[in-house]
Design an enzyme around this catalytic site. Sequence first.
Site, PDB file in Angstrom:
ATOM      1  NE  ARG A 245      -4.295  -1.253   0.252  1.00 43.29           N
ATOM      2  CZ  ARG A 245      -4.595  -2.595  -0.286  1.00 43.29           C
ATOM      3  NH1 ARG A 245      -3.188  -3.207  -0.911  1.00 43.29           N
ATOM      4  NH2 ARG A 245      -5.604  -3.317  -0.261  1.00 43.29           N
ATOM      5  CD  GLU A 274      -2.529   3.497  -5.202  1.00 49.85           C
ATOM      6  OE1 GLU A 274      -1.389   2.669  -4.784  1.00 49.85           O
ATOM      7  OE2 GLU A 274      -3.605   3.149  -5.196  1.00 49.85           O
ATOM      8  CG  HIS A 293      -2.894  -0.511  -6.292  1.00 51.33           C
ATOM      9  ND1 HIS A 293      -3.212   0.391  -5.093  1.00 51.33           N
ATOM     10  CD2 HIS A 293      -2.959  -1.791  -6.095  1.00 51.33           C
ATOM     11  CE1 HIS A 293      -3.568  -0.342  -3.822  1.00 51.33           C
ATOM     12  NE2 HIS A 293      -3.343  -1.736  -4.568  1.00 51.33           N
TER      13      HIS A 293
END
Length: 343
Positions: A245, A274, A293
């Site tokens: 993360r 993000e 991601h």
Amino acid sequence: MAALKRVCRFNVWINPVFDERLRAEPDIDLQIGDLQGPEGALRALLEQAHVFHVSPARDELPRRWHVTDALLAECPNLLAVSSGGAGFDTVDAAACTRAGVAVVNQVGGNARSVAELAIGLMLAVSRKICVSDRLLRTQRGFSRESLMGHEIGGSTLGLVGIGHTGMAVAKIARGFDLRVLAYDPLLTAEEIRARGAEPVDRARMLAESDIVSVHCPLDDTTRGSFDAAAFAAMKPGALFITTARGGIHDEAALAEALTSGHLAGAGLDVWAPEPPTLGASLLALDTVVATYHTAGVTHEARRNVASWGADQIIGLLKGERPPRLVNPEVWPAVLARRARLFG
């Protein structure tokens, strides 16, 4: 006729198997809210919902719809919040526990996909695959030797966390003849060995690893844990890989460790925020391989997560204890409220 059990999700992408499974159940009413529509319509859906299946992507889901004390106060019928992924970054689990609402996730559903990308990032950084690709497409006059990298085989890999994904990484790593160390304060030394790694403390893992790969959750104990001091404690010339993360590592400190030459490279799938800004310093470095991601975003993983999520919701609404219950202490209260709602 049995009372309808209402499940709500918003119109973010999900593998079609989720809707198919739920709509095959005669007593489940699946409602899909339009995030681009009026807020009042979404609020009305949640007021009636017994289960809210929520996106775990904190920077993609508007903050208004993150599961907090305030949102839970608007959901009087809610029995459970189901995360659409292994993590539950958009859900305040403590708030749900206070409200007597179960939290379930799909942990393990994308472990193989995440593990494969972690290994892929190790190879891409160590062998300069992305640098070679860019140069070959845009320039001439460079030598193959200027793109010379290193084998990862025979190196020492340090895992930060050896849960579902870390264990899958350890399994693949053995095929590369990697020595695998693991630091995981939640597991005993015996359990870490059973999962395929040598248990070590954090200091030893940082000092001995040629590659450090992060597989722990983001919480108060891990937030910012990879700071300037942690990078300084890593072996000179080591690689830093994370598919965990954003927020666990300090991006500015990592950029400095790479720019100074202390670390040789990094493979980063997660960011804060993000996506990162186009001007982010890490994106300007050839020693960084960057992905968005996507470690758990494969057709196989997305189908697993959607299928597991649907099955878990169906079972929960029948009164079956969910296999991936984040806050088990609330289950008796959930069962009691379910009985009051449905008989």
